[in-house]
Write a protein that holds these residues in place. Structure first.
Motif, short mmCIF file in Angstrom:
data_model
loop_
_atom_site.label_atom_id
_atom_site.label_comp_id
_atom_site.label_asym_id
_atom_site.label_seq_id
_atom_site.Cartn_x
_atom_site.Cartn_y
_atom_site.Cartn_z
N GLY A 157 -48.70 2.11 51.48
CA GLY A 157 -47.93 2.31 50.25
C GLY A 157 -46.70 3.14 50.48
N LYS A 158 -46.67 3.80 51.63
CA LYS A 158 -45.48 4.50 52.09
C LYS A 158 -45.60 4.68 53.60
N THR A 159 -44.46 4.77 54.26
CA THR A 159 -44.47 4.92 55.70
C THR A 159 -44.58 6.39 56.09
N ARG A 160 -44.71 6.64 57.38
CA ARG A 160 -44.96 7.99 57.87
C ARG A 160 -43.69 8.68 58.36
N THR A 161 -43.71 9.99 58.29
CA THR A 161 -42.65 10.83 58.86
C THR A 161 -43.08 11.29 60.25
N ASP A 162 -42.17 11.19 61.20
CA ASP A 162 -42.45 11.73 62.54
C ASP A 162 -42.29 13.24 62.49
N THR A 163 -43.36 13.96 62.79
CA THR A 163 -43.33 15.42 62.73
C THR A 163 -43.06 16.06 64.08
N VAL A 171 -38.61 8.72 58.71
CA VAL A 171 -38.88 9.53 57.53
C VAL A 171 -39.65 8.67 56.53
N SER A 172 -40.63 9.25 55.87
CA SER A 172 -41.49 8.49 54.96
C SER A 172 -40.68 7.78 53.89
N ARG A 173 -40.99 6.50 53.68
CA ARG A 173 -40.34 5.70 52.66
C ARG A 173 -41.41 5.05 51.78
N GLU A 174 -41.14 5.00 50.49
CA GLU A 174 -42.03 4.28 49.59
C GLU A 174 -42.03 2.80 49.97
N SER A 175 -43.23 2.20 50.00
CA SER A 175 -43.37 0.78 50.32
C SER A 175 -44.54 0.24 49.52
N SER A 176 -44.45 0.39 48.22
CA SER A 176 -45.58 0.06 47.34
C SER A 176 -45.91 -1.43 47.32
N TRP A 177 -44.97 -2.27 47.77
CA TRP A 177 -45.28 -3.70 47.88
C TRP A 177 -46.53 -3.91 48.72
N TYR A 274 -45.45 3.85 61.14
CA TYR A 274 -44.12 4.40 61.35
C TYR A 274 -43.05 3.30 61.27
N GLY A 275 -41.89 3.66 60.76
CA GLY A 275 -40.76 2.75 60.77
C GLY A 275 -40.85 1.66 59.72
N VAL A 276 -40.49 0.44 60.11
CA VAL A 276 -40.40 -0.67 59.17
C VAL A 276 -41.78 -1.26 58.88
N TYR A 299 -35.26 3.14 58.12
CA TYR A 299 -34.84 4.14 59.10
C TYR A 299 -33.73 4.99 58.47
N GLU A 300 -33.84 6.29 58.59
CA GLU A 300 -32.85 7.17 57.96
C GLU A 300 -31.68 7.45 58.91
N ASN A 301 -30.47 7.29 58.37
CA ASN A 301 -29.23 7.66 59.07
C ASN A 301 -29.05 6.95 60.40
N ILE A 302 -29.50 5.70 60.46
CA ILE A 302 -29.26 4.91 61.68
C ILE A 302 -27.97 4.12 61.50
N VAL A 303 -27.43 3.67 62.63
CA VAL A 303 -26.21 2.85 62.61
C VAL A 303 -26.55 1.52 63.31
#
Length: 307
Positions: A157-163, A171-177, A274-276, A299-303
């Protein structure tokens, strides 16, 4: 005159088809499929034959094995960018790499036909080949460096943050789908003996007794999403990944409880979280999101960079 024109046309068509037919007929069973994608100048040396294959062609087999081919086109494109990032990072700046140095194995043509069926093979192959071609050279970077483009099939339901601090883009993202995905929840009910036998298959040096084994289970470390990293069972500590594999569930987000005199194992999600999320990405594609937006969401702040 008309006969000569007809003959010329036949020769032209044959000239176009013969190279393709020769490739298909002479291709070794363990080689990766050949596509019409543009060349990158980077190559992978196949273990089976020693032949060199362009990295863009090699990607088709990697993408095929990584994601369901019936997912939407934008989802497949996102996967192609992730697989290219993985491959180029493994190359570490070189223009060639031996297949033995890679941790992922692409599907062969034969495996694609077996998985998809001959009726669907060409459509699926063309779909993946198009995704690779449409994203030619595109990779993911953070602070100028190729990222570890991690992904999984279904999140919780949400992804994980790398600690660890090593991957600040995770970084954790909501993925309720994902809560609606097939296979989101896996449940197994085992006797004490079956549970102990599964745990004992992990390491012959650490053998546990079945009697009262559930009472010995302790969660040593876990994260905020419920993914377990380290467990204690029967006085021994085990990697949660090894436990999940032994219990034949697809996630370390597990719960163990007593159920009618047995042990019920429940696991949520598919993969390490983690990730996508591939399922979530496909739902985003269904809402009209493009592959770039999908990647930049998970993915946060990727290019997204063309190399």
């Amino acid at each position: 005159m008309r006969k000569k024109m007809g003959l010329a046309v036949c020769i032209l068509v044959a000239g176009l088809l013969i190279p393709y037919l020769i490739t298909m007929l002479t291709m070794e069973e363990e080689s990766v499929p050949v596509s019409q994608v543009a060349k990158s100048g980077k190559t992978v040396t196949l273990q089976s034959s020693g032949n060199q294959v362009d990295a863009e062609e090699y990607l088709i087999g990697l993408v095929a094995t990584a994601i369901p081919a019936d997912y939407r086109e934008e989802t497949i494109k996102a996967q192609a960018v992730m697989e290219r990032t993985y491959l180029y990072k493994a190359m570490d700046g070189k223009n060639t790499i031996d297949e033995s140095e890679l941790s992922r194995t692409p599907w062969t043509i034969k495996e694609m036909e077996e998985k998809w069926g001959r009726d669907q093979f060409q459509n699926m192959y063309d779909k993946i080949g198009t995704a690779v071609a449409d994203t030619r050279g595109m990779v993911l970077t953070y602070d100028g460096q190729l990222i570890d483009a991690l992904y999984h099939r279904v999140s919780v339901g949400k992804t994980r943050t790398d600690t660890s601090g090593l991957c600040p883009y995770l970084v954790s993202r909501e993925s309720s789908w994902d809560l609606e995905a097939d296979g989101y929840l896996q449940t197994r009910v085992l006797t004490e003996e079956e549970f102990a036998a599964a745990i004992n298959s992990i390491d012959p040096e650490t053998q546990v007794r079945p009697e009262g084994i559930l009472s010995t289970v302790q969660i040593v470390t876990s994260d905020e999403n419920g993914y377990i990293t380290l467990m204690q069972i029967g006085g021994y500590q085990f990697s949660a990944v090894k436990v999940a594999e032994a219990l034949n569930v697809y996630s370390t987000c597990m719960e163990l409880e007593e159920y009618e005199g047995k042990i019920r194992v429940s696991a949520r999600g598919i993969g390490q979280g983690y990730g996508v999320s591939q399922y979530g990405a496909d739902c985003m594609a269904g809402e009209g999101k493009g592959f770039e937006e999908i990647l930049q969401y998970y993915y946060e702040n990727i290019v997204i960079t063309a190399v």
